[in-house]
Design a protein around this motif. Structure first.
Motif, PDB file in Angstrom:
ATOM      1  N   LYS A  43       0.834  -1.205   0.000  1.00 38.56           N
ATOM      2  CA  LYS A  43       0.000   0.000   0.000  1.00 38.56           C
ATOM      3  C   LYS A  43       0.862   1.245   0.000  1.00 38.56           C
ATOM      4  CE  LYS A  43      -4.075  -1.956   2.243  1.00 38.56           C
ATOM      5  NZ  LYS A  43      -5.100  -1.771   3.318  1.00 38.56           N
ATOM      6  N   GLN A  44       0.250   2.355  -0.368  1.00 47.16           N
ATOM      7  CA  GLN A  44       0.963   3.632  -0.358  1.00 47.16           C
ATOM      8  C   GLN A  44       1.067   4.164   1.065  1.00 47.16           C
ATOM      9  OE1 GLN A  44      -1.136   6.198  -3.144  1.00 47.16           O
ATOM     10  NE2 GLN A  44       0.337   5.680  -4.750  1.00 47.16           N
ATOM     11  N   ARG A  45       2.085   4.968   1.267  1.00 40.86           N
ATOM     12  CA  ARG A  45       2.236   5.618   2.563  1.00 40.86           C
ATOM     13  C   ARG A  45       1.092   6.621   2.738  1.00 40.86           C
ATOM     14  NH1 ARG A  45       8.161   7.615   4.345  1.00 40.86           N
ATOM     15  NH2 ARG A  45       8.503   5.480   3.625  1.00 40.86           N
ATOM     16  N   GLU A  46       0.501   6.643   3.918  1.00 44.55           N
ATOM     17  CA  GLU A  46      -0.629   7.530   4.182  1.00 44.55           C
ATOM     18  C   GLU A  46      -0.418   8.315   5.464  1.00 44.55           C
ATOM     19  OE1 GLU A  46      -4.292   5.433   4.873  1.00 44.55           O
ATOM     20  OE2 GLU A  46      -3.446   4.165   6.445  1.00 44.55           O
ATOM     21  N   LEU A  47      -0.989   9.513   5.477  1.00 47.06           N
ATOM     22  CA  LEU A  47      -0.922  10.353   6.666  1.00 47.06           C
ATOM     23  C   LEU A  47      -1.896   9.827   7.711  1.00 47.06           C
ATOM     24  CD1 LEU A  47       0.056  12.946   8.115  1.00 47.06           C
ATOM     25  CD2 LEU A  47      -1.856  14.137   7.004  1.00 47.06           C
ATOM     26  N   VAL A  48      -1.405   9.674   8.930  1.00 50.23           N
ATOM     27  CA  VAL A  48      -2.230   9.204  10.038  1.00 50.23           C
ATOM     28  C   VAL A  48      -2.679  10.373  10.908  1.00 50.23           C
ATOM     29  CG1 VAL A  48      -2.264   7.775  12.108  1.00 50.23           C
ATOM     30  CG2 VAL A  48      -1.070   6.970  10.063  1.00 50.23           C
ATOM     31  N   ALA A  49      -1.724  11.208  11.290  1.00 52.26           N
ATOM     32  CA  ALA A  49      -2.028  12.342  12.165  1.00 52.26           C
ATOM     33  C   ALA A  49      -0.950  13.399  12.004  1.00 52.26           C
ATOM     34  CB  ALA A  49      -2.114  11.901  13.624  1.00 52.26           C
ATOM     35  N   SER A  50      -1.333  14.639  12.206  1.00 48.68           N
ATOM     36  CA  SER A  50      -0.358  15.721  12.086  1.00 48.68           C
ATOM     37  C   SER A  50      -0.639  16.789  13.129  1.00 48.68           C
ATOM     38  CB  SER A  50      -0.382  16.330  10.681  1.00 48.68           C
ATOM     39  OG  SER A  50      -1.648  16.915  10.418  1.00 48.68           O
ATOM     40  N   ILE A  51       0.402  17.556  13.433  1.00 53.55           N
ATOM     41  CA  ILE A  51       0.286  18.676  14.364  1.00 53.55           C
ATOM     42  C   ILE A  51       1.113  19.815  13.794  1.00 53.55           C
ATOM     43  CG2 ILE A  51       2.195  17.763  15.791  1.00 53.55           C
ATOM     44  CD1 ILE A  51       0.665  18.959  18.242  1.00 53.55           C
ATOM     45  N   ILE A  52       0.502  20.992  13.730  1.00 55.11           N
ATOM     46  CA  ILE A  52       1.224  22.127  13.166  1.00 55.11           C
ATOM     47  C   ILE A  52       1.768  23.018  14.284  1.00 55.11           C
ATOM     48  CG2 ILE A  52      -0.010  22.055  10.994  1.00 55.11           C
ATOM     49  CD1 ILE A  52      -1.727  24.369  11.937  1.00 55.11           C
ATOM     50  N   SER A  53       2.502  24.041  13.909  1.00 53.89           N
ATOM     51  CA  SER A  53       3.257  24.819  14.886  1.00 53.89           C
ATOM     52  C   SER A  53       2.388  25.433  15.978  1.00 53.89           C
ATOM     53  CB  SER A  53       4.071  25.907  14.181  1.00 53.89           C
ATOM     54  OG  SER A  53       3.220  26.721  13.389  1.00 53.89           O
ATOM     55  N   ASP A  54       1.118  25.763  15.647  1.00 57.98           N
ATOM     56  CA  ASP A  54       0.266  26.379  16.667  1.00 57.98           C
ATOM     57  C   ASP A  54      -0.457  25.341  17.524  1.00 57.98           C
ATOM     58  OD1 ASP A  54      -2.551  27.340  14.483  1.00 57.98           O
ATOM     59  OD2 ASP A  54      -1.693  25.401  15.020  1.00 57.98           O
ATOM     60  N   GLY A  55      -0.149  24.064  17.278  1.00 62.26           N
ATOM     61  CA  GLY A  55      -0.714  23.002  18.094  1.00 62.26           C
ATOM     62  C   GLY A  55      -1.966  22.347  17.546  1.00 62.26           C
ATOM     63  N   ARG A  56      -2.499  22.882  16.474  1.00 62.86           N
ATOM     64  CA  ARG A  56      -3.686  22.259  15.892  1.00 62.86           C
ATOM     65  C   ARG A  56      -3.338  20.895  15.312  1.00 62.86           C
ATOM     66  NH1 ARG A  56      -6.069  26.503  11.860  1.00 62.86           N
ATOM     67  NH2 ARG A  56      -3.886  27.212  11.842  1.00 62.86           N
ATOM     68  N   THR A  57      -4.290  19.979  15.417  1.00 62.94           N
ATOM     69  CA  THR A  57      -4.064  18.603  14.991  1.00 62.94           C
ATOM     70  C   THR A  57      -5.057  18.190  13.909  1.00 62.94           C
ATOM     71  OG1 THR A  57      -5.485  17.772  16.759  1.00 62.94           O
ATOM     72  CG2 THR A  57      -3.127  17.943  17.235  1.00 62.94           C
ATOM     73  N   ASN A  58      -4.670  17.146  13.191  1.00 60.81           N
ATOM     74  CA  ASN A  58      -5.514  16.607  12.137  1.00 60.81           C
ATOM     75  C   ASN A  58      -5.320  15.105  12.098  1.00 60.81           C
ATOM     76  OD1 ASN A  58      -7.281  16.942   9.797  1.00 60.81           O
ATOM     77  ND2 ASN A  58      -5.532  16.223   8.614  1.00 60.81           N
ATOM     78  N   TYR A  59      -6.408  14.387  11.797  1.00 60.04           N
ATOM     79  CA  TYR A  59      -6.340  12.922  11.802  1.00 60.04           C
ATOM     80  C   TYR A  59      -6.997  12.337  10.553  1.00 60.04           C
ATOM     81  CZ  TYR A  59      -5.314  13.552  16.750  1.00 60.04           C
ATOM     82  OH  TYR A  59      -4.744  13.935  17.943  1.00 60.04           O
ATOM     83  N   ALA A  60      -6.484  11.188  10.144  1.00 57.69           N
ATOM     84  CA  ALA A  60      -7.153  10.420   9.109  1.00 57.69           C
ATOM     85  C   ALA A  60      -8.466   9.897   9.685  1.00 57.69           C
ATOM     86  CB  ALA A  60      -6.279   9.260   8.664  1.00 57.69           C
ATOM     87  N   ASP A  61      -9.476   9.790   8.845  1.00 59.03           N
ATOM     88  CA  ASP A  61     -10.785   9.329   9.314  1.00 59.03           C
ATOM     89  C   ASP A  61     -10.685   7.956   9.980  1.00 59.03           C
ATOM     90  OD1 ASP A  61     -12.717  10.737   6.543  1.00 59.03           O
ATOM     91  OD2 ASP A  61     -12.019  11.618   8.440  1.00 59.03           O
ATOM     92  N   SER A  62      -9.797   7.118   9.480  1.00 57.67           N
ATOM     93  CA  SER A  62      -9.696   5.743   9.974  1.00 57.67           C
ATOM     94  C   SER A  62      -9.181   5.650  11.409  1.00 57.67           C
ATOM     95  CB  SER A  62      -8.790   4.919   9.053  1.00 57.67           C
ATOM     96  OG  SER A  62      -7.500   5.490   8.988  1.00 57.67           O
ATOM     97  N   VAL A  63      -8.581   6.728  11.920  1.00 61.31           N
ATOM     98  CA  VAL A  63      -8.015   6.674  13.273  1.00 61.31           C
ATOM     99  C   VAL A  63      -8.650   7.679  14.229  1.00 61.31           C
ATOM    100  CG1 VAL A  63      -5.820   5.912  12.297  1.00 61.31           C
ATOM    101  CG2 VAL A  63      -6.127   8.329  12.911  1.00 61.31           C
ATOM    102  N   LYS A  64      -9.576   8.489  13.739  1.00 61.81           N
ATOM    103  CA  LYS A  64     -10.217   9.487  14.601  1.00 61.81           C
ATOM    104  C   LYS A  64     -10.905   8.812  15.774  1.00 61.81           C
ATOM    105  CE  LYS A  64     -11.049  13.243  11.329  1.00 61.81           C
ATOM    106  NZ  LYS A  64     -12.066  13.970  10.512  1.00 61.81           N
ATOM    107  N   GLY A  65     -10.675   9.376  16.963  1.00 59.10           N
ATOM    108  CA  GLY A  65     -11.260   8.820  18.172  1.00 59.10           C
ATOM    109  C   GLY A  65     -10.441   7.710  18.794  1.00 59.10           C
ATOM    110  N   ARG A  66      -9.450   7.204  18.078  1.00 60.51           N
ATOM    111  CA  ARG A  66      -8.601   6.121  18.600  1.00 60.51           C
ATOM    112  C   ARG A  66      -7.152   6.569  18.808  1.00 60.51           C
ATOM    113  NH1 ARG A  66      -7.638   1.687  15.646  1.00 60.51           N
ATOM    114  NH2 ARG A  66      -7.824   2.748  13.630  1.00 60.51           N
ATOM    115  N   PHE A  67      -6.653   7.414  17.924  1.00 61.25           N
ATOM    116  CA  PHE A  67      -5.262   7.872  17.992  1.00 61.25           C
ATOM    117  C   PHE A  67      -5.217   9.333  18.432  1.00 61.25           C
ATOM    118  CE2 PHE A  67      -3.294   4.872  14.548  1.00 61.25           C
ATOM    119  CZ  PHE A  67      -3.851   3.775  15.206  1.00 61.25           C
TER     120      PHE A  67
END
Length: 121
Positions: A43-67
């Motif tokens: 499979k291709q490499r995929e983004l799981v979660a990220s955090i930017i300099s101001d602390g905001r976070t983002n998650y892949a739908d597949s891991v939201k609520g778990r990671f």
């Protein structure tokens, strides 16, 4: 030269938890963003979660609520807390850091060596 060192991978049963760590060689506040990616066999490499300099976070739908991605600025470390793990979470997990050069607007992207996470009974 930026170095990112991951740790914390391993074998865990479905429903279990793991915490991954990514230690950077310098201040993580120097990065515009950091994230965790994963790549499963075939499979291709995929983004799981990220955090930017101001602390905001983002998650892949597949891991939201778990990671949960978090950071400890004093330790120059970013974490990925993984709960309720599923077999489909099995992959090599990579830490990534991105830095935009102010003068040239060039994007520099740095990768760790990866850590294996296997979810299996």
């Amino acid at each position: 030269q930026v170095q990112l060192v991951e740790s914390g991978g391993g074998l865990v049963q479905p429903g279990g938890s793991l915490r991954l760590s990514c230690a950077a060689s310098g201040s993580i506040l120097s990065f515009d963003g950091m994230g965790w990616y994963r790549q499963a066999p075939g499979k291709q490499r995929e983004l799981v979660a990220s955090i930017i300099s101001d602390g905001r976070t983002n998650y892949a739908d597949s891991v939201k609520g778990r990671f949960t991605i978090s950071r400890d600025v004093a330790k120059n470390t970013v974490y990925l807390q993984m709960n309720s793990l599923k077999p489909e979470d099995t992959a090599v997990y990579y830490c990534n850091a991105q830095q935009i050069e102010a003068r040239t607007m060039k994007l520099n992207s740095y990768w760790g060596q990866g850590t294996q996470v296997t979810v299996s009974s």
